[in-house]
Design a protein around this motif. Sequence first.
Motif, PDB file in Angstrom:
ATOM      1  N   GLY A 127       0.817  -1.203   0.000  1.00 28.69           N
ATOM      2  CA  GLY A 127       0.000   0.000   0.000  1.00 28.69           C
ATOM      3  C   GLY A 127       0.857   1.262   0.000  1.00 28.69           C
ATOM      4  O   GLY A 127       1.952   1.280   0.564  1.00 28.69           O
ATOM      5  N   GLN A 128       0.365   2.313  -0.657  1.00 29.39           N
ATOM      6  CA  GLN A 128       1.105   3.570  -0.665  1.00 29.39           C
ATOM      7  C   GLN A 128       1.319   4.119   0.746  1.00 29.39           C
ATOM      8  O   GLN A 128       2.397   4.662   1.039  1.00 29.39           O
ATOM      9  CB  GLN A 128       0.395   4.603  -1.533  1.00 29.39           C
ATOM     10  N   PRO A 129       0.313   3.982   1.677  1.00 32.18           N
ATOM     11  CA  PRO A 129       0.570   4.448   3.043  1.00 32.18           C
ATOM     12  C   PRO A 129       1.754   3.734   3.694  1.00 32.18           C
ATOM     13  O   PRO A 129       2.461   4.323   4.521  1.00 32.18           O
ATOM     14  CB  PRO A 129      -0.736   4.126   3.773  1.00 32.18           C
ATOM     15  N   THR A 130       1.976   2.465   3.324  1.00 29.71           N
ATOM     16  CA  THR A 130       3.111   1.727   3.878  1.00 29.71           C
ATOM     17  C   THR A 130       4.419   2.370   3.455  1.00 29.71           C
ATOM     18  O   THR A 130       5.326   2.583   4.274  1.00 29.71           O
ATOM     19  CB  THR A 130       3.068   0.258   3.417  1.00 29.71           C
ATOM     20  N   VAL A 131       4.536   2.710   2.156  1.00 26.23           N
ATOM     21  CA  VAL A 131       5.751   3.366   1.668  1.00 26.23           C
ATOM     22  C   VAL A 131       5.971   4.685   2.391  1.00 26.23           C
ATOM     23  O   VAL A 131       7.084   4.994   2.835  1.00 26.23           O
ATOM     24  CB  VAL A 131       5.666   3.587   0.144  1.00 26.23           C
ATOM     25  N   SER A 132       4.905   5.461   2.525  1.00 26.31           N
ATOM     26  CA  SER A 132       5.008   6.763   3.185  1.00 26.31           C
ATOM     27  C   SER A 132       5.464   6.627   4.629  1.00 26.31           C
ATOM     28  O   SER A 132       6.359   7.352   5.089  1.00 26.31           O
ATOM     29  CB  SER A 132       3.655   7.482   3.124  1.00 26.31           C
ATOM     30  N   LYS A 133       4.873   5.680   5.362  1.00 24.62           N
ATOM     31  CA  LYS A 133       5.205   5.519   6.778  1.00 24.62           C
ATOM     32  C   LYS A 133       6.626   4.998   6.970  1.00 24.62           C
ATOM     33  O   LYS A 133       7.321   5.393   7.910  1.00 24.62           O
ATOM     34  CB  LYS A 133       4.198   4.593   7.445  1.00 24.62           C
TER      35      LYS A 133
END
Length: 283
Positions: A37-43
């Motif tokens: 997920g994109q939120p995973t990359v961001s976090k």
Amino acid sequence: MGSERRELMKALGARLRGLRAEAGLTGAVLAQRAGVGQPTVSKVETGRMVPSADVLDRLSRALDLDESTAGEVRDLLAAVASASDFEQPVSGGAPAGLTVDEEVRSARLVRSFQCVVLPAMLQSAEYARHVFESAPGTTPEEVGKAVAARVERQSVLYEPGRESVFVLTEAVLRTWPGTPALMLAQLDRLLAVESLSTVRLGIIPWRRPVPVLPRHGFTLCDQRAVVVESFSGERVSDDADELASYEEAFSRFEEAAVFGEEARHLLLLVMKEFRDLGDTLTP
């Protein structure tokens, strides 16, 4: 969380962010290529989340890292892991309970056993709200964000190529927060999820003895990690011996559970009892 661990998380995130920039990729493109997920990359890039070894390998492959650079980021991850075995939110972060969501998001095979609380990926929004509100030191804003994140991550249940196996004791169905109406909606969701081709839902009826006396819930993510859940937080372990122990425990719980028509019959029975209970509580 200790300052050393926090700084190591930031260092790992900054290195991955720099490598992504060098590759000319956006976070969204990297997430798509890595299958996360994109939120995973961001976090991960902002040092708010520790990636599992599997997620880091996916990111490394998506960035087309050479062996030397891939080894460098693996060493950074190992340094984070050695600083602490526990995954806890940073100050001001979401309540405990989201680590399992992130680990599940990156797994193709998920096996979860629960003996008191419903598995995170099966919780309705209102049920999840009660779960997060029960954690010490949470604020209404944090709870709201945590509930929204949990519901969003449940979309993985519908993705082809994934398999989720949930085993719970009958006690989970009868340990209820809120109102009977909340539980009726929650049990209705279980019936809907049970019908998915990507999901197997098993229940250990009270009439059957448990093969192992359960002390807590846990979730196996692929064959790489186990998330061990407690009242105040979660611990992620990739220790081979510990993984083998939880793998064996899950197999024994799975053998004791009923699936398919028997599980649906049990869910409908408990729903009827909640309806009757609701009638008795109505003024």
